[in-house]
Design a protein around this motif. Sequence first.
Motif, PDB file in Angstrom:
ATOM      1  N   HIS A  11       0.855  -1.187   0.000  1.00  0.00           N
ATOM      2  CA  HIS A  11       0.000   0.000   0.000  1.00  0.00           C
ATOM      3  C   HIS A  11       0.892   1.239   0.000  1.00  0.00           C
ATOM      4  O   HIS A  11       1.938   1.269   0.653  1.00  0.00           O
ATOM      5  N   VAL A  12       0.464   2.254  -0.730  1.00  0.00           N
ATOM      6  CA  VAL A  12       1.150   3.544  -0.744  1.00  0.00           C
ATOM      7  C   VAL A  12       0.224   4.559  -0.095  1.00  0.00           C
ATOM      8  O   VAL A  12      -0.798   4.949  -0.677  1.00  0.00           O
ATOM      9  N   VAL A  13       0.555   4.949   1.119  1.00  0.00           N
ATOM     10  CA  VAL A  13      -0.229   5.939   1.860  1.00  0.00           C
ATOM     11  C   VAL A  13       0.417   7.290   1.617  1.00  0.00           C
ATOM     12  O   VAL A  13       1.536   7.543   2.064  1.00  0.00           O
ATOM     13  N   TRP A  69      -5.600   5.288   6.633  1.00  0.00           N
ATOM     14  CA  TRP A  69      -4.617   5.862   7.554  1.00  0.00           C
ATOM     15  C   TRP A  69      -4.669   5.117   8.894  1.00  0.00           C
ATOM     16  O   TRP A  69      -3.641   4.752   9.458  1.00  0.00           O
ATOM     17  N   TYR A  70      -5.880   4.867   9.381  1.00  0.00           N
ATOM     18  CA  TYR A  70      -6.026   4.163  10.654  1.00  0.00           C
ATOM     19  C   TYR A  70      -5.573   2.708  10.535  1.00  0.00           C
ATOM     20  O   TYR A  70      -4.981   2.153  11.460  1.00  0.00           O
ATOM     21  N   LYS A  71      -5.851   2.084   9.377  1.00  0.00           N
ATOM     22  CA  LYS A  71      -5.383   0.711   9.162  1.00  0.00           C
ATOM     23  C   LYS A  71      -3.859   0.654   9.160  1.00  0.00           C
ATOM     24  O   LYS A  71      -3.258  -0.272   9.715  1.00  0.00           O
ATOM     25  N   ALA A  72      -3.217   1.650   8.537  1.00  0.00           N
ATOM     26  CA  ALA A  72      -1.759   1.705   8.532  1.00  0.00           C
ATOM     27  C   ALA A  72      -1.228   1.872   9.947  1.00  0.00           C
ATOM     28  O   ALA A  72      -0.245   1.222  10.341  1.00  0.00           O
ATOM     29  N   ASP A  78       0.341  -3.862   6.471  1.00  0.00           N
ATOM     30  CA  ASP A  78       1.793  -4.032   6.415  1.00  0.00           C
ATOM     31  C   ASP A  78       2.148  -4.959   5.254  1.00  0.00           C
ATOM     32  O   ASP A  78       1.558  -6.035   5.125  1.00  0.00           O
ATOM     33  N   PRO A  79       3.072  -4.565   4.369  1.00  0.00           N
ATOM     34  CA  PRO A  79       3.872  -3.336   4.428  1.00  0.00           C
ATOM     35  C   PRO A  79       3.195  -2.186   3.680  1.00  0.00           C
ATOM     36  O   PRO A  79       2.389  -2.403   2.781  1.00  0.00           O
ATOM     37  N   PHE A  80       3.567  -0.971   4.070  1.00  0.00           N
ATOM     38  CA  PHE A  80       3.108   0.187   3.316  1.00  0.00           C
ATOM     39  C   PHE A  80       4.250   1.182   3.178  1.00  0.00           C
ATOM     40  O   PHE A  80       5.162   1.225   4.005  1.00  0.00           O
ATOM     41  N   VAL A  81       4.191   1.941   2.096  1.00  0.00           N
ATOM     42  CA  VAL A  81       5.146   3.016   1.842  1.00  0.00           C
ATOM     43  C   VAL A  81       4.442   4.327   2.173  1.00  0.00           C
ATOM     44  O   VAL A  81       3.357   4.606   1.649  1.00  0.00           O
ATOM     45  N   LEU A  82       5.049   5.114   3.045  1.00  0.00           N
ATOM     46  CA  LEU A  82       4.503   6.423   3.389  1.00  0.00           C
ATOM     47  C   LEU A  82       5.136   7.470   2.499  1.00  0.00           C
ATOM     48  O   LEU A  82       6.355   7.640   2.494  1.00  0.00           O
ATOM     49  N   VAL A  83       4.312   8.165   1.713  1.00  0.00           N
ATOM     50  CA  VAL A  83       4.783   9.262   0.875  1.00  0.00           C
ATOM     51  C   VAL A  83       4.284  10.567   1.489  1.00  0.00           C
ATOM     52  O   VAL A  83       3.084  10.712   1.755  1.00  0.00           O
ATOM     53  N   LEU A 121       2.543   7.226  11.727  1.00  0.00           N
ATOM     54  CA  LEU A 121       2.722   6.335  10.586  1.00  0.00           C
ATOM     55  C   LEU A 121       4.177   6.028  10.234  1.00  0.00           C
ATOM     56  O   LEU A 121       4.486   4.916   9.801  1.00  0.00           O
ATOM     57  N   ALA A 122       5.065   7.006  10.370  1.00  0.00           N
ATOM     58  CA  ALA A 122       6.450   6.806   9.945  1.00  0.00           C
ATOM     59  C   ALA A 122       7.109   5.597  10.621  1.00  0.00           C
ATOM     60  O   ALA A 122       7.783   4.804   9.949  1.00  0.00           O
ATOM     61  N   PRO A 123       6.941   5.396  11.936  1.00  0.00           N
ATOM     62  CA  PRO A 123       7.598   4.237  12.573  1.00  0.00           C
ATOM     63  C   PRO A 123       7.065   2.901  12.072  1.00  0.00           C
ATOM     64  O   PRO A 123       7.746   1.879  12.176  1.00  0.00           O
ATOM     65  N   LYS A 124       5.851   2.880  11.520  1.00  0.00           N
ATOM     66  CA  LYS A 124       5.248   1.624  11.044  1.00  0.00           C
ATOM     67  C   LYS A 124       5.537   1.368   9.563  1.00  0.00           C
ATOM     68  O   LYS A 124       5.296   0.261   9.065  1.00  0.00           O
ATOM     69  N   ALA A 125       6.013   2.390   8.828  1.00  0.00           N
ATOM     70  CA  ALA A 125       6.161   2.293   7.380  1.00  0.00           C
ATOM     71  C   ALA A 125       7.361   1.435   6.989  1.00  0.00           C
ATOM     72  O   ALA A 125       8.411   1.476   7.640  1.00  0.00           O
TER      73      ALA A 125
END
Length: 344
Positions: A11-13, A69-72, A78-83, A121-125
């Motif tokens: 996923h790309v958030v 956002w809440y799922k991330a 998981d995994p997701f890329v935070l942009v 979100l950043a620590p989970k990305a």
Amino acid sequence: MALNVRVEEVHVVWMTAGLSCDGDSVSITAAMQPSIEDVLMGAIPGLPKVQLHNPVLAYEVGDSFLSWWYKAERGEIDPFVLVVEGSIPNEKIKKEGYWAALGNDPITDQPITTCEWIDRLAPKAWAVVAIGTCATYGGIHAMQGNPTGAMGLPDYLGWNWRSSAGLPIVCVPGCPVQPDNFMETLLYLLYQAAGLAPMIPLDEALRPTWLFGHTVHDGCDRGSSYEQGEFATEYGSPKCLVKLGCWGPVVQCNVPKRGWMAGIGGCPNVGGICIGCTMPGFPDKFMPFMDEPPGAKISSNAISVYGSVIRKLRKLTNTTLDKEPSWRHTRPELTTGYQPTWGQ
């Protein structure tokens, strides 16, 4: 998730809640190498399935959109890329209110600030990517005198920050970002997530080295004019633009080489000066725009002397090369210098 563990879906958030104009989201719709459609439709071999959640491009709205956002945050995608798009304001420098936010907290019904979303979100990305100069280094909003204390993502998270997979922040600057530069970087990260690429190579400013390893001047259509000491004194001239304020010789950017769309365009190639928008010092260190850069005065004066000599020597050589050899004629004798070795 560990680095280079093959995954089937990513996923790309994509946050646009920073201080920005959404120009980077608009820009990537012009990408062709690869296009965003090719990535999302699974047209590129070897890629995992990609789900994009971008507020500018999404068909979902409201709670349905924010649910990702809440799922991330809960680790459900998981995994997701935070942009991250847009510069990050400093929410600590005021007593009340907020600078930027996205959505309301379902418990307190208060706006969730951009900084809070990044903290969540950043620590989970799996990877974090800053797109555009605002997100990478602060950009226009972070210039001297700004009231928000704006900064780039590496300033906010720390330049040595690492994602859950051990990746540094990946910065793809540009105002706006060159569309293929970003999509190619995202493609690299997706291949890395699929276990098909090594660690992404970055320079000291966290830019992909293969995209930002050379200067604007290296790929500029007007580079030969600089070498020959031919400088434009007004816009519309095909000559080098350094004296009109172009910073191309010292700016890390591949836009003139790559073009903007389909290999066409690129600031100096179409008559616009380079103002250094891919550099961490932008905009303050490149102002005032349209004035000849201080270093250019010395280098352009020196190259003018050298260039005038080079032009004369090349013109002399050209006059000899622009004529056919003397042995091409219709006279009844052979003057090519051929010496027969048989039949004598």
